[in-house]
Scaffold this motif. Structure first.
Motif, PDB file in Angstrom:
ATOM      1  N   SER A 153       4.406   7.883  -5.161  1.00 37.61           N
ATOM      2  CA  SER A 153       5.562   7.158  -4.280  1.00 37.61           C
ATOM      3  C   SER A 153       5.097   5.448  -5.010  1.00 37.61           C
ATOM      4  O   SER A 153       6.675   5.660  -4.921  1.00 37.61           O
ATOM      5  CB  SER A 153       4.890   6.397  -2.608  1.00 37.61           C
ATOM      6  OG  SER A 153       4.581   7.979  -1.995  1.00 37.61           O
ATOM      7  N   ALA A 154       4.667   5.048  -5.785  1.00 37.90           N
ATOM      8  CA  ALA A 154       4.493   3.816  -6.993  1.00 37.90           C
ATOM      9  C   ALA A 154       5.584   4.174  -8.072  1.00 37.90           C
ATOM     10  O   ALA A 154       6.122   3.616  -8.344  1.00 37.90           O
ATOM     11  CB  ALA A 154       2.867   4.562  -7.705  1.00 37.90           C
ATOM     12  N   ALA A 155       5.277   5.662  -8.315  1.00 37.53           N
ATOM     13  CA  ALA A 155       6.282   5.582  -9.432  1.00 37.53           C
ATOM     14  C   ALA A 155       7.804   5.497  -8.660  1.00 37.53           C
ATOM     15  O   ALA A 155       8.509   4.690  -9.655  1.00 37.53           O
ATOM     16  CB  ALA A 155       6.431   7.593 -10.019  1.00 37.53           C
ATOM     17  N   SER A 156       7.994   5.718  -8.073  1.00 35.54           N
ATOM     18  CA  SER A 156       9.511   6.167  -7.025  1.00 35.54           C
ATOM     19  C   SER A 156       9.956   4.287  -6.760  1.00 35.54           C
ATOM     20  O   SER A 156      10.815   4.310  -7.267  1.00 35.54           O
ATOM     21  CB  SER A 156       9.678   6.939  -5.717  1.00 35.54           C
ATOM     22  OG  SER A 156       9.256   7.928  -6.024  1.00 35.54           O
ATOM     23  N   ALA A 157       8.978   3.413  -6.142  1.00 38.81           N
ATOM     24  CA  ALA A 157       9.048   2.237  -5.929  1.00 38.81           C
ATOM     25  C   ALA A 157       8.817   1.470  -6.902  1.00 38.81           C
ATOM     26  O   ALA A 157       9.766   0.336  -7.488  1.00 38.81           O
ATOM     27  CB  ALA A 157       8.168   1.442  -5.384  1.00 38.81           C
ATOM     28  N   VAL A 170       0.586  -0.816  -0.178  1.00 39.09           N
ATOM     29  CA  VAL A 170      -0.298   0.032   0.010  1.00 39.09           C
ATOM     30  C   VAL A 170       0.921   0.987  -0.025  1.00 39.09           C
ATOM     31  O   VAL A 170       1.615   1.705   0.844  1.00 39.09           O
ATOM     32  CB  VAL A 170      -0.868   0.228   1.829  1.00 39.09           C
ATOM     33  CG1 VAL A 170      -1.772   1.020   1.089  1.00 39.09           C
ATOM     34  CG2 VAL A 170      -1.857  -1.323   1.351  1.00 39.09           C
ATOM     35  N   LEU A 171       0.626   2.135  -1.180  1.00 38.48           N
ATOM     36  CA  LEU A 171       1.591   2.924  -1.038  1.00 38.48           C
ATOM     37  C   LEU A 171       0.461   4.174  -0.833  1.00 38.48           C
ATOM     38  O   LEU A 171      -0.294   4.810  -1.000  1.00 38.48           O
ATOM     39  CB  LEU A 171       2.162   3.176  -2.470  1.00 38.48           C
ATOM     40  CG  LEU A 171       3.178   2.252  -3.446  1.00 38.48           C
ATOM     41  CD1 LEU A 171       3.294   1.822  -4.592  1.00 38.48           C
ATOM     42  CD2 LEU A 171       4.603   2.542  -1.775  1.00 38.48           C
ATOM     43  N   PRO A 172       1.148   5.827  -0.568  1.00 38.45           N
ATOM     44  CA  PRO A 172       0.783   6.912   0.515  1.00 38.45           C
ATOM     45  C   PRO A 172      -0.139   7.560  -0.753  1.00 38.45           C
ATOM     46  O   PRO A 172      -0.957   7.838  -0.772  1.00 38.45           O
ATOM     47  CB  PRO A 172       1.300   7.302   0.312  1.00 38.45           C
ATOM     48  CG  PRO A 172       3.275   7.384   0.645  1.00 38.45           C
ATOM     49  CD  PRO A 172       2.792   5.827   0.093  1.00 38.45           C
ATOM     50  N   ASP A 173       1.216   7.730  -2.182  1.00 34.31           N
ATOM     51  CA  ASP A 173       0.257   8.369  -3.174  1.00 34.31           C
ATOM     52  C   ASP A 173       0.942   7.947  -4.381  1.00 34.31           C
ATOM     53  O   ASP A 173       1.836   6.940  -4.446  1.00 34.31           O
ATOM     54  CB  ASP A 173       0.909  10.179  -2.878  1.00 34.31           C
ATOM     55  CG  ASP A 173       2.341  10.502  -2.656  1.00 34.31           C
ATOM     56  OD1 ASP A 173       2.673   9.902  -3.292  1.00 34.31           O
ATOM     57  OD2 ASP A 173       2.773  10.691  -1.756  1.00 34.31           O
ATOM     58  N   SER A 221      -3.258   3.403 -13.931  1.00 38.98           N
ATOM     59  CA  SER A 221      -2.738   5.306 -13.462  1.00 38.98           C
ATOM     60  C   SER A 221      -2.328   5.230 -11.736  1.00 38.98           C
ATOM     61  O   SER A 221      -2.527   6.228 -11.020  1.00 38.98           O
ATOM     62  CB  SER A 221      -4.476   6.096 -13.623  1.00 38.98           C
ATOM     63  OG  SER A 221      -4.553   6.000 -14.625  1.00 38.98           O
ATOM     64  N   ALA A 222      -1.938   4.505 -10.995  1.00 39.96           N
ATOM     65  CA  ALA A 222      -1.666   4.359  -9.634  1.00 39.96           C
ATOM     66  C   ALA A 222       0.064   5.208  -9.955  1.00 39.96           C
ATOM     67  O   ALA A 222       0.409   5.642  -8.648  1.00 39.96           O
ATOM     68  CB  ALA A 222      -0.512   2.865  -9.219  1.00 39.96           C
ATOM     69  N   VAL A 223       0.338   5.678 -11.156  1.00 40.83           N
ATOM     70  CA  VAL A 223       2.199   6.687 -11.413  1.00 40.83           C
ATOM     71  C   VAL A 223       1.120   7.309 -11.416  1.00 40.83           C
ATOM     72  O   VAL A 223       0.363   7.407 -12.868  1.00 40.83           O
ATOM     73  CB  VAL A 223       3.072   5.608 -12.273  1.00 40.83           C
ATOM     74  CG1 VAL A 223       4.056   6.567 -13.030  1.00 40.83           C
ATOM     75  CG2 VAL A 223       2.744   4.610 -11.624  1.00 40.83           C
ATOM     76  N   PRO A 224       1.788   8.557 -11.609  1.00 44.38           N
ATOM     77  CA  PRO A 224       1.309   9.695 -12.453  1.00 44.38           C
ATOM     78  C   PRO A 224       1.687   9.577 -13.863  1.00 44.38           C
ATOM     79  O   PRO A 224       2.266   9.529 -14.172  1.00 44.38           O
ATOM     80  CB  PRO A 224       1.911  10.664 -11.782  1.00 44.38           C
ATOM     81  CG  PRO A 224       2.521  10.130 -10.569  1.00 44.38           C
ATOM     82  CD  PRO A 224       2.365   8.709 -10.883  1.00 44.38           C
TER      83      PRO A 224
END
Length: 92
Positions: free
Chosen positions: A31-35, A25-28, A47-50
């Motif tokens: 964070s998904a893009a970074s992970a 579970v990612l906060p935003d 669209s979990a990633v901007p």
């Protein structure tokens, strides 16, 4: 995170093919893009990633960005955990 472990008593021989799946579970969305870039996660859907980051993310070796084909499936692939249930509220 949520860890789903393989059921050793599953009726299908040699199935499922995975021992476990971990939903982090990612906060935003950032964070998904970074992970993804840090190889901390292997999949981010719907669209979990901007959208502004998709071009950069698509250049990460081993990742494939798919922007078409899942438009009608979002509602079918949501995992929701009811933490109000005693069995699911216990972090152990």
């Amino acid at each position: 995170y949520y860890r789903l472990e393989k059921n050793g008593d599953y009726w299908g021989k040699d199935q499922p093919y995975l021992d476990e799946i971990i939903y982090q579970v990612l906060p935003d969305r950032t964070s998904a893009a970074s992970a993804l870039e840090a190889e901390e996660v292997q999949f981010a859907a719907f669209s979990a990633v901007p959208l502004a980051d998709l071009d950069r993310i698509s250049k990460v070796p081993g990742l494939k960005v798919i922007t078409k084909g899942y438009e009608a499936l979002t509602y079918q692939l949501v995992v929701e955990i009811n933490h109000r249930r005693k069995e699911l509220a216990d972090l152990k």
